[in-house]
Design an enzyme around this catalytic site. Structure first.
Site, PDB file in Angstrom:
ATOM      1  N   PHE A  45     -30.948  12.422   0.522  1.00  0.00           N
ATOM      2  CA  PHE A  45     -29.550  12.800   0.689  1.00  0.00           C
ATOM      3  C   PHE A  45     -29.264  12.723   2.181  1.00  0.00           C
ATOM      4  O   PHE A  45     -29.944  13.341   2.988  1.00  0.00           O
ATOM      5  CB  PHE A  45     -29.256  14.208   0.147  1.00  0.00           C
ATOM      6  CG  PHE A  45     -27.780  14.439   0.081  1.00  0.00           C
ATOM      7  CD1 PHE A  45     -27.042  14.014  -1.016  1.00  0.00           C
ATOM      8  CD2 PHE A  45     -27.105  15.036   1.143  1.00  0.00           C
ATOM      9  CE1 PHE A  45     -25.665  14.175  -1.061  1.00  0.00           C
ATOM     10  CE2 PHE A  45     -25.715  15.208   1.103  1.00  0.00           C
ATOM     11  CZ  PHE A  45     -25.000  14.776  -0.007  1.00  0.00           C
ATOM     12  N   VAL A  46     -28.301  11.907   2.535  1.00  0.00           N
ATOM     13  CA  VAL A  46     -28.037  11.662   3.957  1.00  0.00           C
ATOM     14  C   VAL A  46     -26.648  12.166   4.341  1.00  0.00           C
ATOM     15  O   VAL A  46     -25.780  12.326   3.485  1.00  0.00           O
ATOM     16  CB  VAL A  46     -28.165  10.158   4.293  1.00  0.00           C
ATOM     17  CG1 VAL A  46     -29.596   9.688   4.125  1.00  0.00           C
ATOM     18  CG2 VAL A  46     -27.223   9.313   3.441  1.00  0.00           C
ATOM     19  N   ASP A  63     -24.370   4.867  -4.382  1.00  0.00           N
ATOM     20  CA  ASP A  63     -25.473   5.697  -4.853  1.00  0.00           C
ATOM     21  C   ASP A  63     -25.773   5.276  -6.296  1.00  0.00           C
ATOM     22  O   ASP A  63     -26.511   4.319  -6.510  1.00  0.00           O
ATOM     23  CB  ASP A  63     -25.028   7.158  -4.710  1.00  0.00           C
ATOM     24  CG  ASP A  63     -26.099   8.164  -5.044  1.00  0.00           C
ATOM     25  OD1 ASP A  63     -27.280   7.846  -4.869  1.00  0.00           O
ATOM     26  OD2 ASP A  63     -25.775   9.277  -5.486  1.00  0.00           O
ATOM     27  N   GLU A 122     -16.701   1.094   1.790  1.00  0.00           N
ATOM     28  CA  GLU A 122     -17.248   2.327   1.222  1.00  0.00           C
ATOM     29  C   GLU A 122     -18.375   2.835   2.122  1.00  0.00           C
ATOM     30  O   GLU A 122     -18.989   2.065   2.869  1.00  0.00           O
ATOM     31  CB  GLU A 122     -17.738   2.011  -0.203  1.00  0.00           C
ATOM     32  CG  GLU A 122     -18.408   3.115  -0.959  1.00  0.00           C
ATOM     33  CD  GLU A 122     -17.559   4.343  -1.220  1.00  0.00           C
ATOM     34  OE1 GLU A 122     -17.062   4.932  -0.243  1.00  0.00           O
ATOM     35  OE2 GLU A 122     -17.428   4.744  -2.386  1.00  0.00           O
ATOM     36  N   LYS A 164     -28.400   2.972  -2.076  1.00  0.00           N
ATOM     37  CA  LYS A 164     -29.632   3.646  -2.545  1.00  0.00           C
ATOM     38  C   LYS A 164     -30.066   3.015  -3.865  1.00  0.00           C
ATOM     39  O   LYS A 164     -29.674   3.486  -4.936  1.00  0.00           O
ATOM     40  CB  LYS A 164     -29.315   5.116  -2.843  1.00  0.00           C
ATOM     41  CG  LYS A 164     -29.369   6.067  -1.689  1.00  0.00           C
ATOM     42  CD  LYS A 164     -29.251   7.494  -2.269  1.00  0.00           C
ATOM     43  CE  LYS A 164     -28.478   8.399  -1.351  1.00  0.00           C
ATOM     44  NZ  LYS A 164     -28.242   9.730  -1.915  1.00  0.00           N
TER      45      LYS A 164
END
Ligand code: IMP
Length: 175
Positions: A148-149, A99, A95, A127
């Site tokens: 947010f990447v 998140d 993956e 995260k």
């Protein structure tokens, strides 16, 4: 320009280390690798090059999850499923990012129902500040703060997947 959070060099180095762990853990076994589309395509391709144990097959799955119910059905939509079954196989799921954990939670549930011999998870990013579902990541690239990447396979509103590093989006995200 948005800030680089993880450079190409750091990603490359960490993937080498994950490869060492995977090769040690799966000694004498054969793997079925499942990449989760679309975000994990680049990580899957690079991690695969570090895996020296036999790979019986590589598959991809495309899913989306919705809702926060913990019921076991109806929370995951499968757009592209595996071609063959995974019963009694050693499955390594790859993956891009964990998140809230919702997607992987439901995907694991789906896969466990298919009775693999073992199932492990590799995720490039995690995260923890957003965690809603406790997920055990067997091979983790990097723990990151609540940014947010994008880049290295992860998209920014559908774009920028081809950027070779992980960048932090500096604009607003509406949730
Ligand atoms: P979760 O179900 O909340 O764990 O979210 C997982 C999915 O959301 C990932 O597979 C990504 O597609 C997407 N996602 C979550 N955070 C980010 C991010 O920072 N950048 C890009 N995609 C993200």
């Amino acid at each position: 320009m948005d800030k680089i959070l993880i450079s190409q060099e750091q990603i490359k180095q960490r993937i080498k280390e994950l490869g060492v762990q995977i090769n040690r853990d799966y000694q004498g076994k054969e793997l079925v690798v499942v990449g989760v589309l679309t975000g994990a395509f680049m990580f899957t391709a690079d991690l695969l090059r570090e895996i020296k144990v036999p790979i019986e097959r590589l598959e991809f799955i495309s899913i989306s999850s919705y809702g926060h119910s913990t019921e076991s059905s109806g929370n995951i939509r499968v757009y592209l499923d595996l071609k063959k079954d995974i019963e009694n196989k050693h499955v390594l799921l790859i993956e891009d990012i964990v998140d809230t954990g919702l997607t992987i939670h439901h995907l694991m549930e789906l896969f466990e129902g298919r009775k693999p011999a073992t199932i492990k998870l590799a995720s490039l990013l995690y995260k923890p500040s957003r965690e809603k579902y406790k997920i055990n990541i067997d091979y983790l690239g990097f723990t990151i703060d609540n940014h947010f990447v994008y880049g290295y396979g992860l998209d920014l509103f559908g774009k920028c997947r081809q950027i070779p590093h992980i960048a932090i989006y500096s604009g607003d995200i509406k949730e």
